[in-house]
Design an enzyme around this catalytic site. Structure first.
Site, PDB file in Angstrom:
ATOM      1  N   ASP A  18      -7.945  -5.709  -0.415  1.00  0.00           N
ATOM      2  CA  ASP A  18      -8.052  -6.453  -1.488  1.00  0.00           C
ATOM      3  C   ASP A  18      -7.933  -8.000  -0.926  1.00  0.00           C
ATOM      4  O   ASP A  18      -8.326  -8.642  -1.293  1.00  0.00           O
ATOM      5  CB  ASP A  18      -7.528  -5.815  -1.913  1.00  0.00           C
ATOM      6  CG  ASP A  18      -8.046  -4.842  -2.829  1.00  0.00           C
ATOM      7  OD1 ASP A  18      -9.355  -4.394  -2.362  1.00  0.00           O
ATOM      8  OD2 ASP A  18      -7.715  -3.756  -3.421  1.00  0.00           O
ATOM      9  N   HIS A  20       0.552  -1.333  -0.055  1.00  0.00           N
ATOM     10  CA  HIS A  20       0.386   0.241  -0.153  1.00  0.00           C
ATOM     11  C   HIS A  20       0.666   1.421   0.058  1.00  0.00           C
ATOM     12  O   HIS A  20       1.665   1.392   1.040  1.00  0.00           O
ATOM     13  CB  HIS A  20      -1.299  -0.067   1.572  1.00  0.00           C
ATOM     14  CG  HIS A  20      -2.418   1.167   1.041  1.00  0.00           C
ATOM     15  ND1 HIS A  20      -2.150   2.759   1.138  1.00  0.00           N
ATOM     16  CD2 HIS A  20      -3.698   0.664   0.891  1.00  0.00           C
ATOM     17  CE1 HIS A  20      -3.695   2.601   1.164  1.00  0.00           C
ATOM     18  NE2 HIS A  20      -4.147   2.044   0.449  1.00  0.00           N
TER      19      HIS A  20
HETATM   20  N1  CMC Z   1       3.765  -7.433  -4.570  1.00  0.00           N
HETATM   21  C1  CMC Z   1       5.344  -7.549  -5.426  1.00  0.00           C
HETATM   22  N2  CMC Z   1       5.997  -6.251  -4.980  1.00  0.00           N
HETATM   23  C2  CMC Z   1       5.304  -5.252  -4.280  1.00  0.00           C
HETATM   24  C3  CMC Z   1       4.002  -5.217  -4.753  1.00  0.00           C
HETATM   25  C4  CMC Z   1       3.541  -6.131  -3.879  1.00  0.00           C
HETATM   26  N3  CMC Z   1       2.111  -6.113  -4.054  1.00  0.00           N
HETATM   27  N4  CMC Z   1       3.762  -4.070  -3.924  1.00  0.00           N
HETATM   28  C5  CMC Z   1       4.842  -3.110  -4.238  1.00  0.00           C
HETATM   29  N5  CMC Z   1       6.273  -4.168  -4.450  1.00  0.00           N
HETATM   30  C6  CMC Z   1       7.786  -3.522  -4.492  1.00  0.00           C
HETATM   31  C7  CMC Z   1       7.924  -2.944  -6.046  1.00  0.00           C
HETATM   32  O1  CMC Z   1       7.516  -4.136  -7.274  1.00  0.00           O
HETATM   33  C8  CMC Z   1       8.163  -1.934  -5.706  1.00  0.00           C
HETATM   34  O2  CMC Z   1       9.685  -2.894  -5.537  1.00  0.00           O
HETATM   35  P1  CMC Z   1      11.253  -1.902  -5.989  1.00  0.00           P
HETATM   36  O3  CMC Z   1      11.689  -0.779  -5.738  1.00  0.00           O
HETATM   37  O4  CMC Z   1      12.721  -2.930  -6.503  1.00  0.00           O
HETATM   38  O5  CMC Z   1      11.167  -1.862  -7.193  1.00  0.00           O
HETATM   39  C9  CMC Z   1       8.260  -1.267  -4.068  1.00  0.00           C
HETATM   40  O6  CMC Z   1       7.456  -2.504  -3.443  1.00  0.00           O
HETATM   41  C10 CMC Z   1       7.410  -0.366  -3.973  1.00  0.00           C
HETATM   42  O7  CMC Z   1       6.378  -0.976  -5.149  1.00  0.00           O
HETATM   43  P2  CMC Z   1       5.808   0.761  -5.544  1.00  0.00           P
HETATM   44  O8  CMC Z   1       5.107   0.245  -6.577  1.00  0.00           O
HETATM   45  O9  CMC Z   1       6.469   1.634  -5.666  1.00  0.00           O
HETATM   46  O10 CMC Z   1       4.604   1.119  -4.023  1.00  0.00           O
HETATM   47  P3  CMC Z   1       3.591   2.072  -4.615  1.00  0.00           P
HETATM   48  O11 CMC Z   1       3.161   2.586  -3.555  1.00  0.00           O
HETATM   49  O12 CMC Z   1       3.433   3.160  -5.290  1.00  0.00           O
HETATM   50  O13 CMC Z   1       2.427   1.237  -5.126  1.00  0.00           O
HETATM   51  C11 CMC Z   1       0.769  -0.657  -4.551  1.00  0.00           C
HETATM   52  C12 CMC Z   1       1.503   0.653  -3.831  1.00  0.00           C
HETATM   53  C13 CMC Z   1      -0.865  -0.459  -3.293  1.00  0.00           C
HETATM   54  C14 CMC Z   1      -0.147  -0.211  -5.747  1.00  0.00           C
HETATM   55  C15 CMC Z   1       1.603  -1.828  -4.934  1.00  0.00           C
HETATM   56  O14 CMC Z   1       1.797  -1.934  -3.196  1.00  0.00           O
HETATM   57  C16 CMC Z   1       0.896  -2.884  -5.578  1.00  0.00           C
HETATM   58  O15 CMC Z   1       0.923  -2.658  -6.706  1.00  0.00           O
HETATM   59  N6  CMC Z   1       0.443  -3.748  -5.137  1.00  0.00           N
HETATM   60  C17 CMC Z   1      -0.835  -4.776  -5.521  1.00  0.00           C
HETATM   61  C18 CMC Z   1      -1.779  -4.155  -6.173  1.00  0.00           C
HETATM   62  C19 CMC Z   1      -2.954  -4.241  -5.326  1.00  0.00           C
HETATM   63  O16 CMC Z   1      -2.889  -5.046  -3.929  1.00  0.00           O
HETATM   64  N7  CMC Z   1      -3.676  -2.890  -5.203  1.00  0.00           N
HETATM   65  C20 CMC Z   1      -4.788  -2.594  -4.440  1.00  0.00           C
HETATM   66  C21 CMC Z   1      -5.076  -1.387  -3.423  1.00  0.00           C
HETATM   67  S1  CMC Z   1      -5.370  -1.181  -1.248  1.00  0.00           S
HETATM   68  C22 CMC Z   1      -6.911  -0.326  -2.248  1.00  0.00           C
HETATM   69  C23 CMC Z   1      -6.602   0.799  -2.765  1.00  0.00           C
HETATM   70  O17 CMC Z   1      -6.964   1.569  -2.127  1.00  0.00           O
HETATM   71  O18 CMC Z   1      -6.516   0.544  -3.792  1.00  0.00           O
END
Ligand code: CMC
Length: 436
Positions: A371, A314
């Site tokens: 989720d 998140h």
């Molecule tokens: N599985 C594997 N790696 C992950 C995941 C995950 N679910 N989430 C983040 N990472 C890694 C990502 O690859 C990155 O690694 P690196 O630094 O090596 O490149 C690091 O963690 C930071 O990720 P980010 O994408 O920069 O983080 P963010 O804050 O921009 O993204 C997120 C947040 C929710 C989009 C992401 O955690 C994600 O894609 N999660 C899976 C999708 C998901 O479950 N979404 C629902 C969110 S809760 C409901 C809502 O409010 O929308």
């Protein structure tokens, strides 16, 4: 009316630019002691803008609706904790709270419920829309376009000062009807009209699952579960879809147009679409990997095909998501009550256990989010996978409305218009096509 209070600057921060020029910027502090540097005057004073792709650090507004502390796992609507609301409130009351800023009195509650009941029907002409969509249509496509179309049926909504409360009632009540009708259409069953004797969530279940040829009694367990699920999704401050609602609304767009845009922003798998993606991931593990989630987690860690552990991670929560905690417990309770044994729940639990002990997830502070378990509950309730994000939209609706209203009522609101750092070509001279 409860508008976001203007935040008063009591301190200042200094920014030293490469030229040696020092710029003083006001620091504002929120009610929960959150500090922010107000950069409104930065460009005018210095020629500089700030760059913050993905808005990792940028506050787009002051807001009095929801407080969230990602480190402590705190989520409060209008000051009330999510845990207490999920246990003691229901979705209609929580919606009133978010939109109006206080818990309703008995009289307010009765009036609000009566209005929602009275406005549950959609215009008969709108039924034709459902016939125009192919049966394979994703219900989020149908929902968003139907909501945008509501502005055609209620043209006074184009004047944002006209009958705002009535439009809020209409959208809150009718979106539930549209969602259920879209589902009925997708499975080829006759639509079920809303029943005024039923409460908000029970009425939704009736429209989803009743058929004209049989008696259908709404199970109190299902009704409570839907209430809780919707409460847990009801607001989450400036997330992708809510910011979209505020951004679209900031141009002067009407409530229906702004909410339709929010629904579309929610659809993506990194946002509300994650609940559907979680079930698809768990089914993939069950059907193609012999139920072994470890292999999938290895693929995620190796970033194979850019796979992510859906339902994990998140932007704001870096310790735990309080909604996921409630949902995990609820998942066990609902499945036990309904006597359902879902193999996907076992797979989800084992994958969670593996991930929570793994350095990759620990170091990146990745925990289950809202989720991860919600889809398993929706499945148990009989809601099909492609409707999960619609359920999220139904839940998030009062939050979107509250933010749209707060934005409209705030005299400080300006059209949302970010800047950019241009990295393209410098001025070039046009070359006629025969000389290229
Ligand atoms: N599985 C594997 N790696 C992950 C995941 C995950 N679910 N989430 C983040 N990472 C890694 C990502 O690859 C990155 O690694 P690196 O630094 O090596 O490149 C690091 O963690 C930071 O990720 P980010 O994408 O920069 O983080 P963010 O804050 O921009 O993204 C997120 C947040 C929710 C989009 C992401 O955690 C994600 O894609 N999660 C899976 C999708 C998901 O479950 N979404 C629902 C969110 S809760 C409901 C809502 O409010 O929308």
């Amino acid at each position: 009316m409860v508008a976001a209070m203007a935040v008063e600057a009591k301190q200042s921060a200094k920014l030293l630019l490469p030229s040696g020029k020092e710029v003083s910027l006001p620091v504002v502090v929120g009610t929960e002691d959150e500090h922010a540097v107000d950069i409104k005057s930065l460009r005018a004073d210095s020629g500089y803008i700030t760059l913050d792709s993905g808005f990792m650090n940028t506050g787009s507004t002051a807001s009095a609706i929801t407080y969230l502390d990602g480190e402590q796992g705190i989520l409060r609507y209008r000051g009330y904790s999510i845990e207490e609301l999920a246990e003691k409130s229901d979705f209609v009351e929580t919606s009133f709270l978010l939109i109006n800023g206080h818990l309703p009195s008995q009289e307010e509650r009765k009036k609000f419920s009566t209005m929602l009941t009275r406005h549950s029907l959609i215009h008969e002409d709108m039924h034709h829309f459902f016939l125009g969509y192919p049966p394979t249509s994703h219900p989020m496509a149908v929902l968003s376009s139907m909501v945008a179309s509501m502005s055609a049926y209620y043209p006074d909504s184009l004047d944002r000062n006209s009958a705002v409360d009535m439009h809020i009632t209409r959208i809150l009540s009718k979106v539930r009807t549209i969602a259920a009708f879209a589902y009925k259409k997708s499975i080829g069953q006759p639509i079920m009209y809303p029943k005024n004797s039923l409460r908000y969530c029970a009425n939704f279940l009736h429209m989803m699952f009743a058929v004209p040829s049989e008696e259908y009694e709404v199970s109190p367990v299902l009704e409570k579960a839907v209430n809780q699920l919707l409460i847990l999704h009801a607001d989450h401050e400036q997330n992708c879809s809510t910011s979209t609602v505020r951004m679209v609304g900031s141009s002067g767009a009407n409530l229906y147009a702004s909410i339709a845009a929010g629904i579309l922003a929610l659809w993506g798998p990194l946002h509300g679409g994650a609940n559907q993606a979680v079930i698809e991931m768990l089914e993939d593990v069950k059907n193609n990997r012999g139920g072994d989630g470890k292999k999938f987690i290895d693929d995620v860690k190796n970033k194979r095909d850019n796979q992510r552990l859906m339902g994990f991670g998140h932007r704001v929560y870096k310790n735990f998501d309080p909604r996921a905690k409630i949902l995990k417990k609820m998942c066990d309770e609902v499945l036990e009550h309904l006597g359902i044994k879902d193999p996907l729940l076992d797979i989800a639990k084992s994958m969670e256990e593996v991930a929570l002990k793994d350095d990759y997830f620990i170091s990146k502070k990745l925990y289950p989010n809202v989720d991860f378990y919600s889809g398993i509950i929706y499945r148990a309730l009989g809601i099909p996978t492609n409707m999960f994000t619609v359920m999220f939209a139904l839940g998030r609706l009062p939050g979107w409305i509250a933010h749209w209203k707060e934005m409209v009522d705030d005299p400080q609101t300006k059209i949302g218009r970010p800047r950019q750092v241009y990295t393209g070509e410098k001025l070039r001279t046009y070359v006629p096509i025969e000389q290229r």
